[in-house]
Design an enzyme around this catalytic site. Structure first.
Site, PDB file in Angstrom:
ATOM      1  N   ASP A   1      48.912  29.355-101.694  1.00 44.07           N
ATOM      2  CA  ASP A   1      47.998  29.570-102.820  1.00 44.07           C
ATOM      3  C   ASP A   1      48.606  29.222-104.169  1.00 44.07           C
ATOM      4  O   ASP A   1      48.282  29.841-105.189  1.00 44.07           O
ATOM      5  CB  ASP A   1      47.489  31.028-102.844  1.00 44.07           C
ATOM      6  CG  ASP A   1      46.839  31.420-101.535  1.00 44.07           C
ATOM      7  OD1 ASP A   1      46.202  30.548-100.917  1.00 44.07           O
ATOM      8  OD2 ASP A   1      46.970  32.587-101.125  1.00 44.07           O
TER       9      ASP A   1
ATOM     10  N   HIS B   1      42.066  25.919 -99.884  1.00 41.56           N
ATOM     11  CA  HIS B   1      42.542  25.075-100.978  1.00 41.56           C
ATOM     12  C   HIS B   1      41.384  24.870-101.949  1.00 41.56           C
ATOM     13  O   HIS B   1      40.414  24.194-101.627  1.00 41.56           O
ATOM     14  CB  HIS B   1      43.050  23.735-100.436  1.00 41.56           C
ATOM     15  CG  HIS B   1      44.300  23.866 -99.607  1.00 41.56           C
ATOM     16  ND1 HIS B   1      44.951  22.807 -99.045  1.00 41.56           N
ATOM     17  CD2 HIS B   1      45.022  24.956 -99.259  1.00 41.56           C
ATOM     18  CE1 HIS B   1      46.013  23.241 -98.382  1.00 41.56           C
ATOM     19  NE2 HIS B   1      46.079  24.544 -98.495  1.00 41.56           N
TER      20      HIS B   1
HETATM   21  P1  GDP Z   1      46.147  26.451-102.574  1.00 42.28           P
HETATM   22  O1  GDP Z   1      45.888  27.189-101.302  1.00 42.28           O
HETATM   23  O2  GDP Z   1      47.599  26.208-102.830  1.00 42.28           O
HETATM   24  O3  GDP Z   1      45.335  25.196-102.706  1.00 42.28           O
HETATM   25  O4  GDP Z   1      45.665  27.421-103.759  1.00 42.28           O
HETATM   26  P2  GDP Z   1      44.326  28.322-103.789  1.00 42.28           P
HETATM   27  O5  GDP Z   1      43.175  27.429-104.051  1.00 42.28           O
HETATM   28  O6  GDP Z   1      44.257  29.221-102.617  1.00 42.28           O
HETATM   29  O7  GDP Z   1      44.642  29.264-105.017  1.00 42.28           O
HETATM   30  C1  GDP Z   1      44.805  28.761-106.301  1.00 42.28           C
HETATM   31  C2  GDP Z   1      43.736  29.399-107.211  1.00 42.28           C
HETATM   32  O8  GDP Z   1      44.083  29.199-108.552  1.00 42.28           O
HETATM   33  C3  GDP Z   1      42.367  28.783-107.063  1.00 42.28           C
HETATM   34  O9  GDP Z   1      41.402  29.774-107.317  1.00 42.28           O
HETATM   35  C4  GDP Z   1      42.339  27.699-108.128  1.00 42.28           C
HETATM   36  O10 GDP Z   1      41.032  27.390-108.577  1.00 42.28           O
HETATM   37  C5  GDP Z   1      43.105  28.378-109.219  1.00 42.28           C
HETATM   38  N1  GDP Z   1      43.922  27.486-110.060  1.00 42.28           N
HETATM   39  C6  GDP Z   1      44.638  26.390-109.710  1.00 42.28           C
HETATM   40  N2  GDP Z   1      45.348  25.931-110.749  1.00 42.28           N
HETATM   41  C7  GDP Z   1      45.071  26.775-111.785  1.00 42.28           C
HETATM   42  C8  GDP Z   1      45.549  26.863-113.140  1.00 42.28           C
HETATM   43  O11 GDP Z   1      46.377  26.089-113.595  1.00 42.28           O
HETATM   44  N3  GDP Z   1      45.046  27.894-113.882  1.00 42.28           N
HETATM   45  C9  GDP Z   1      44.148  28.793-113.401  1.00 42.28           C
HETATM   46  N4  GDP Z   1      43.736  29.766-114.204  1.00 42.28           N
HETATM   47  N5  GDP Z   1      43.691  28.736-112.149  1.00 42.28           N
HETATM   48  C10 GDP Z   1      44.167  27.743-111.351  1.00 42.28           C
HETATM   49  P1  IMO Z   2      46.834  28.342 -98.182  1.00 42.58           P
HETATM   50  O1  IMO Z   2      46.861  27.057 -97.440  1.00 42.58           O
HETATM   51  C1  IMO Z   2      47.954  32.561 -98.276  1.00 42.58           C
HETATM   52  C2  IMO Z   2      49.241  34.190 -94.429  1.00 42.58           C
HETATM   53  C3  IMO Z   2      48.543  35.389 -93.846  1.00 42.58           C
HETATM   54  C4  IMO Z   2      49.663  36.024 -93.063  1.00 42.58           C
HETATM   55  C5  IMO Z   2      50.445  34.805 -92.527  1.00 42.58           C
HETATM   56  C6  IMO Z   2      50.078  34.430 -91.109  1.00 42.58           C
HETATM   57  O2  IMO Z   2      45.574  28.550 -98.950  1.00 42.58           O
HETATM   58  O3  IMO Z   2      48.079  28.558 -98.960  1.00 42.58           O
HETATM   59  P2  IMO Z   2      48.048  33.138 -90.037  1.00 42.58           P
HETATM   60  O4  IMO Z   2      46.567  33.375 -90.101  1.00 42.58           O
HETATM   61  O5  IMO Z   2      48.511  31.829 -90.583  1.00 42.58           O
HETATM   62  O6  IMO Z   2      48.614  33.407 -88.658  1.00 42.58           O
HETATM   63  O7  IMO Z   2      48.688  34.297 -90.968  1.00 42.58           O
HETATM   64  O8  IMO Z   2      50.162  33.754 -93.415  1.00 42.58           O
HETATM   65  N1  IMO Z   2      48.365  33.071 -94.736  1.00 42.58           N
HETATM   66  C7  IMO Z   2      48.062  32.672 -95.993  1.00 42.58           C
HETATM   67  N2  IMO Z   2      48.367  33.223 -97.183  1.00 42.58           N
HETATM   68  N3  IMO Z   2      47.307  31.359 -98.251  1.00 42.58           N
HETATM   69  C8  IMO Z   2      47.045  30.750 -97.060  1.00 42.58           C
HETATM   70  O9  IMO Z   2      46.662  29.473 -97.007  1.00 42.58           O
HETATM   71  C9  IMO Z   2      47.351  31.450 -95.849  1.00 42.58           C
HETATM   72  N4  IMO Z   2      47.244  31.167 -94.513  1.00 42.58           N
HETATM   73  C10 IMO Z   2      47.861  32.166 -93.855  1.00 42.58           C
HETATM   74  O10 IMO Z   2      48.042  36.245 -94.857  1.00 42.58           O
HETATM   75  O11 IMO Z   2      50.534  36.713 -93.918  1.00 42.58           O
HETATM   76 MG    MG Z   3      44.969  28.979-100.677  1.00 43.86          MG
END
Ligand code: GDP
Ligand code: IMO
Ligand code: MG
Length: 422
Positions: A13, A41
């Site tokens: 994340d 994502h």
């Molecule tokens: P990923 O799993 O690595 O793709 O990340 P996620 O999408 O799960 O979590 C990132 C969150 O932060 C999402 O809600 C994005 O819309 C938000 N986000 C990403 N970059 C920025 C930033 O620079 N500033 C803010 N405020 N939000 C961001």
């Molecule tokens: P992105 O791609 C955050 C965490 C779960 C748990 C561990 C194992 O958005 O970064 P799983 O279901 O993979 O067997 O769970 O990994 N987890 C994540 N945490 N972002 C994710 O995806 C996750 N995918 C799994 O919370 O601790």
């Molecule tokens: Mg994520």
């Protein structure tokens, strides 16, 4: 032209989706190399806001070929739902292909994942996403997995299921669940064949051609180093390897083809699920990070655990991935903090650790922080380095120094253009 792996440098994340979306505007091919629909994502662009689970974040570039690589695991029903959602927003998906070698997350996998997680008590709970990711990778390693290509060969699939299902059902029943029938699974597979069959191909020639023709290729990782099966906080990890080293295997190219590795680094730390997380803040500052950063899981909606930037964990990530550059995200979330902290070491009794120890020891460490003045000004409008407040630049320089590589991007908002490109 480069082959660039984009990997999570922390616990997942970090903002991989938004960075891949930006880079993908100029890419010819984008490949998801590991993980499954446990990913969330987030991408915000002219098409709208999406939480992509399985589809590579390059899908918004209509001329890029998107591939779900052999290192990923695919839940076909969830992939179909996701495609329908994306197509409803007028995003063309004809260029998406799935490797015949990718393993299928079968209906029994989420079932077993959920039942197993419920059966774990207290400290043993992992906090998985219950998407069946662990059980699917376990079957792959036990050589009893079903692969996407098997969906195209009903007779072969039936024979594999006749071999595998009795054991699966024993497991399900022993955990208190209802057994599944071969006929049910064959019906599901027939539906997947009809709706997804044309996308299931040998992706290797496509990837090989792209690399040999010097096309621009992105390799999109899921999650981050601290959830890596080998180098994360085992057993509180996912069941695959987000590390860049796995990108070549999971995409289908030699490791020497990868020319760049971009680490996506959040300006603070978050984690979903159980396990040690030394920088976790259980106070008002942690709550403030969660509220401003909207730190709720994109897949499960769970509250993300929040804390300050961990410079020790990031050095672990930098060494293991060999970052050639970093993208620092969510700088704007820190805009209203009077001071910001960076963890530079861990205290363990009377010792100071500057590396990430194995999990049972990691549970015991206390973070050592240095404190930096906040900048108390909005960074969201900044589009160049010089637009940033002085204290924000000093903080970023310190992060870059700790990681040991140059900053390539600073993200100051979730929208595509809220980005400083160095
Ligand atoms: P990923 O799993 O690595 O793709 O990340 P996620 O999408 O799960 O979590 C990132 C969150 O932060 C999402 O809600 C994005 O819309 C938000 N986000 C990403 N970059 C920025 C930033 O620079 N500033 C803010 N405020 N939000 C961001
Ligand atoms: P992105 O791609 C955050 C965490 C779960 C748990 C561990 C194992 O958005 O970064 P799983 O279901 O993979 O067997 O769970 O990994 N987890 C994540 N945490 N972002 C994710 O995806 C996750 N995918 C799994 O919370 O601790
Ligand atoms: Mg994520």
């Amino acid at each position: 032209m480069p082959v660039t792996a984009v990997v999570g440098a922390q616990y997942g994340d970090e903002g991989k989706g938004r960075i891949v979306d930006w880079l993908a505007q100029r890419a010819d091919m984008v490949i998801r190399y590991q993980g499954g629909d446990n990913a969330g994502h987030t991408v915000m662009n002219e098409f709208g806001k999406f939480a992509l689970h399985m589809v590579p974040s390059g899908v918004f570039n209509p001329v890029a070929t998107c591939i779900v690589g052999p290192g990923a695991v695919v839940n076909p029903d969830n992939l179909l739902d996701e495609l329908a959602h994306i197509e409803a927003a007028n995003v063309p998906t004809t260029n998406l292909f799935v490797s015949e070698r990718a393993h299928v997350v079968m209906p029994y996998h989420p079932l077993i994942d959920g039942l197993e997680e419920e059966a774990r008590s207290g400290r043993d709970k992992i906090g998985t996403t219950k998407r069946g990711i662990g059980p699917a990778y376990a079957d792959k390693a036990r050589r009893v997995g079903i692969r996407m290509g098997d969906i195209l060969r009903p007779e072969y699939l039936r024979a594999r299921l006749e071999n595998v299902l009795p054991d699966k059902n024993k497991e399900i029943v022993s955990l208190g669940g209802e057994p599944l029938t071969i006929e049910f699974l064959m019906e599901r597979a027939a539906s997947w064949r009809e709706k997804l069959g044309h996308r299931i191909v040998d992706t290797m020639p496509l990837v090989q051609h792209a690399v040999q023709a010097d096309h621009s290729v992105l390799l999109e990782g899921q999650l981050g180093v601290m959830r890596d099966l080998d180098w994360g906080t085992y057993p509180f990890v996912t069941s695959s390897n987000p590390l860049a080293g796995y990108a070549s295997i999971g995409a289908g190219m030699p490791p020497t083809a990868i020319t760049h590795v971009i680490g996506v680094v959040k300006a603070y730390s978050t984690a979903v699920g159980a396990g040690p997380f030394p920088v976790e803040l259980l106070d008002a500052a942690g709550e403030k990070l969660r509220e401003i950063g909207l730190e709720y899981g994109a897949t499960t909606g769970r509250k993300r655990r929040c804390g300050w930037f961990d410079g020790v964990a990031i050095r672990h990530a930098a060494w293991l991935n060999g970052f050639t550059g970093i993208a620092i995200t969510k700088l704007d979330v820190l805009d209203t903090f009077e001071e910001v902290k960076i963890c530079t070491g861990y205290r363990l009794g009377d010792k100071v650790l500057t590396h990430v120890p194995d999990t049972p020891v990691y549970e015991l460490v206390e973070p050592i922080y240095e404190t930096w003045p906040g900048w108390m000004a909005s960074t969201r409008e900044a589009r160049q380095w010089d637009d940033l407040p002085k204290h924000a630049r000093l903080f970023l320089r310190r992060l870059s120094e700790l990681v040991g590589v140059k900053i390539q991007f600073v993200s100051v908002g979730a929208e595509r253009e809220e980005l400083i490109v160095m």
